[in-house]
Design a protein around this motif. Structure first.
Motif, PDB file in Angstrom:
ATOM      1  N   GLY A 187      -2.908   5.874  -6.176  1.00  0.00           N
ATOM      2  CA  GLY A 187      -1.882   6.346  -5.265  1.00  0.00           C
ATOM      3  C   GLY A 187      -1.350   7.690  -5.715  1.00  0.00           C
ATOM      4  O   GLY A 187      -1.810   8.266  -6.712  1.00  0.00           O
ATOM      5  N   GLN A 188      -0.382   8.212  -4.975  1.00  0.00           N
ATOM      6  CA  GLN A 188       0.299   9.444  -5.370  1.00  0.00           C
ATOM      7  C   GLN A 188       1.616   9.543  -4.627  1.00  0.00           C
ATOM      8  O   GLN A 188       1.916   8.732  -3.748  1.00  0.00           O
ATOM      9  N   ASP A 190       0.821  -1.211   0.000  1.00  0.00           N
ATOM     10  CA  ASP A 190       0.000   0.000   0.000  1.00  0.00           C
ATOM     11  C   ASP A 190       0.855   1.262   0.000  1.00  0.00           C
ATOM     12  O   ASP A 190       0.466   2.283  -0.565  1.00  0.00           O
ATOM     13  N   VAL A 191       2.017   1.187   0.666  1.00  0.00           N
ATOM     14  CA  VAL A 191       2.843   2.369   0.885  1.00  0.00           C
ATOM     15  C   VAL A 191       4.307   1.990   0.735  1.00  0.00           C
ATOM     16  O   VAL A 191       4.715   0.883   1.121  1.00  0.00           O
ATOM     17  N   ILE A 202       0.950  10.523   4.270  1.00  0.00           N
ATOM     18  CA  ILE A 202       0.592   9.172   3.839  1.00  0.00           C
ATOM     19  C   ILE A 202      -0.852   8.854   4.207  1.00  0.00           C
ATOM     20  O   ILE A 202      -1.618   8.324   3.391  1.00  0.00           O
ATOM     21  N   ALA A 206      -3.168  10.664   1.886  1.00  0.00           N
ATOM     22  CA  ALA A 206      -3.227  10.036   0.564  1.00  0.00           C
ATOM     23  C   ALA A 206      -4.029   8.742   0.599  1.00  0.00           C
ATOM     24  O   ALA A 206      -4.746   8.413  -0.357  1.00  0.00           O
ATOM     25  N   LEU A 207      -3.899   7.994   1.699  1.00  0.00           N
ATOM     26  CA  LEU A 207      -4.685   6.767   1.828  1.00  0.00           C
ATOM     27  C   LEU A 207      -6.182   7.078   1.883  1.00  0.00           C
ATOM     28  O   LEU A 207      -7.007   6.363   1.300  1.00  0.00           O
ATOM     29  N   ARG A 264      -7.327   7.928  -1.576  1.00  0.00           N
ATOM     30  CA  ARG A 264      -7.335   6.745  -2.444  1.00  0.00           C
ATOM     31  C   ARG A 264      -8.658   5.994  -2.367  1.00  0.00           C
ATOM     32  O   ARG A 264      -9.035   5.301  -3.324  1.00  0.00           O
ATOM     33  N   ILE A 311       1.000   4.393  -2.517  1.00  0.00           N
ATOM     34  CA  ILE A 311       1.369   5.695  -1.957  1.00  0.00           C
ATOM     35  C   ILE A 311       2.881   5.700  -1.793  1.00  0.00           C
ATOM     36  O   ILE A 311       3.439   4.867  -1.074  1.00  0.00           O
ATOM     37  N   TYR A 312       3.560   6.638  -2.445  1.00  0.00           N
ATOM     38  CA  TYR A 312       5.024   6.671  -2.479  1.00  0.00           C
ATOM     39  C   TYR A 312       5.493   7.862  -1.650  1.00  0.00           C
ATOM     40  O   TYR A 312       5.394   9.013  -2.067  1.00  0.00           O
ATOM     41  N   ILE A 323       4.206  11.544  -2.178  1.00  0.00           N
ATOM     42  CA  ILE A 323       4.253  12.512  -1.088  1.00  0.00           C
ATOM     43  C   ILE A 323       5.667  13.078  -1.025  1.00  0.00           C
ATOM     44  O   ILE A 323       6.627  12.348  -0.805  1.00  0.00           O
ATOM     45  N   SER A 377      -2.017   2.024  -7.299  1.00  0.00           N
ATOM     46  CA  SER A 377      -2.617   2.496  -6.047  1.00  0.00           C
ATOM     47  C   SER A 377      -1.580   2.720  -4.950  1.00  0.00           C
ATOM     48  O   SER A 377      -1.931   3.064  -3.826  1.00  0.00           O
TER      49      SER A 377
END
Length: 401
Positions: free
Chosen positions: A199-200, A96-97, A186, A189-190, A193, A125-126, A202, A123
């Motif tokens: 995702g996107q 997820d991240v 994070i 962003a979650l 989502r 999150i970076y 950060i 999806s």
């Protein structure tokens, strides 16, 4: 007493983030702190350490006592091995991240940058943690906490009158303005989502995070309510009623009686009312501080705490690190926990239904390589191949699966 637990290989994942899968590309300071926060709240965090030559920066040299690494498992990866990036991307498929703390462009060169990861998992999150941000003239500059807090403007406000700016440990840049702000990003962003399914990236900068923490003081400085000179304002040690004072036994007492009714109780407690001008006559503050200091020095720290019972003078003992876990209030709330013999702050904040816990000590690099990858669904054939190629490493004491 603090709550004492012996860590095991099975993480309880009881917190509100239970079910969240996080990849932490090993770094120092704010990145590990962010990953610790997510792990404390129940996320399954796999930390990617170097397959060889992994080390710590700072006074600690033992990974097993590096408390910022608590609560997660370690997989040892050689990102410069041709197969190393595929190990990470195989985890990205299931994550997820992802959290990384390299200088801008490094993960792109390693083959695990945000664009490549988004192709594998749209999806994801970076989360990117840097001092100066992903762009701008200083994006590639090196630095540490003190430099980022300096550039934010916050450091110029911290210190006593006539003395240089005082570095506030690593609390403002690394942890508050860095890791905690990244964790907030994070979580934001979650939440988004859930609507978009996407995702996107950060971009968390410690300069900007430290400045954000100082928002109120930027306001004060523009409205004539904050003196530019350090140590002459209410909350920067300028006010006699907001400072730290030495007691008769060489310990310290914190005083923070800003409001008039609290101030009145403080003056009554110290028995100095007849010697004092108006509370907020700043021209008299230096002389008033001496009166306060002389009064506080007449009793021990604990005597002052006892004497204050029934009053509201806004005082508290300044506790040493080894005292804080044993204070009656902290003991009653279980504010500190002991894991494998190491006393440490417990997770915060508190949740009414999904309690956050710490039940795994900090790992040795590569301690969980095979079993952590298997638990995320990677095949034993792939793992064995990566181990044989040197893309993966493992500790001699890797925990059994």
């Amino acid at each position: 007493m603090t709550e004492s637990v012996e860590s095991g290989d099975q993480h309880s994942f009881t917190g509100p983030l239970s079910g969240l899968r996080v990849i932490e590309v090993g770094s120092i300071g704010p990145g590990p702190f962010c990953a610790m926060l997510l792990s404390d709240l129940g996320a399954d965090v796999i930390r990617l350490d170097r397959a060889s030559g992994a080390g710590l920066v700072g006074p600690n040299a033992d990974f097993r006592t590096e408390l910022l690494h608590r609560g997660r498992r370690s997989v040892a990866v050689d990102l410069k091995n041709p197969a190393g990036p595929e190990v990470v991307l195989s985890l990205v498929d299931r994550a997820d991240v992802l959290i990384e703390g390299f200088r801008p462009g490094v993960t792109e060169r390693l083959g695990i940058g945000p664009e490549v990861c988004a192709q594998r998992n749209p999806s994801l999150i970076y989360g990117r943690m840097t001092g100066f941000g992903q762009d701008g003239p200083l994006a590639q500059a090196v630095g540490h906490d003190i430099n980022y807090v300096a550039l934010s403007g916050a450091l110029s406000m911290i210190g006593r009158k006539g003395e240089p700016p005082t570095p506030p440990l690593s609390l403002v840049g690394d942890f508050g303005g860095g890791g905690m702000i990244l964790a907030l990003g994070i979580l934001g962003a979650l939440y988004e989502r859930q609507r978009s399914g996407l995702g996107q990236v950060i971009d968390a900068s410690m300069v900007e995070g430290a400045a954000l923490l100082a928002t109120a003081f930027f306001g004060f400085s523009q409205t004539g309510t904050w003196n530019r000179e350090r140590g002459t304002n209410i909350v920067d040690s300028g006010a006699p009623y907001y400072d730290a004072y030495e007691t008769a036994d060489g310990k310290w007492l914190s005083v923070g009686a800003m409001e008039p009714h609290f101030y009145a109780d403080l003056v009554s407690l110290l028995e100095i009312g007849a010697q004092l001008p108006d509370q907020n006559d700043q021209s008299e503050w230096p002389a008033m501080k001496k009166v306060f200091a002389d009064a506080v020095r007449t009793r021990t720290r604990d005597q002052w705490i006892s004497a204050a019972e029934g009053l509201t003078p806004c005082i508290a003992p300044i506790l040493e690190f080894d005292e804080a876990p044993h204070h009656p209030h902290n003991r009653a709330r279980g504010s500190f926990v002991t894991v494998d013999g190491l006393v440490q702050p417990g997770p915060a904040p508190r949740f009414s239904r999904t309690a956050a816990t710490v039940d795994r000590r900090p790992p040795i690099p590569g301690e969980h390589t095979a079993q952590a990858l298997a638990s995320w669904g990677l095949s034993s054939t792939d793992v064995d191949g990566w181990l044989a190629s040197g893309a993966l490493g493992r500790s001699e004491r890797e925990s059994p699966s």
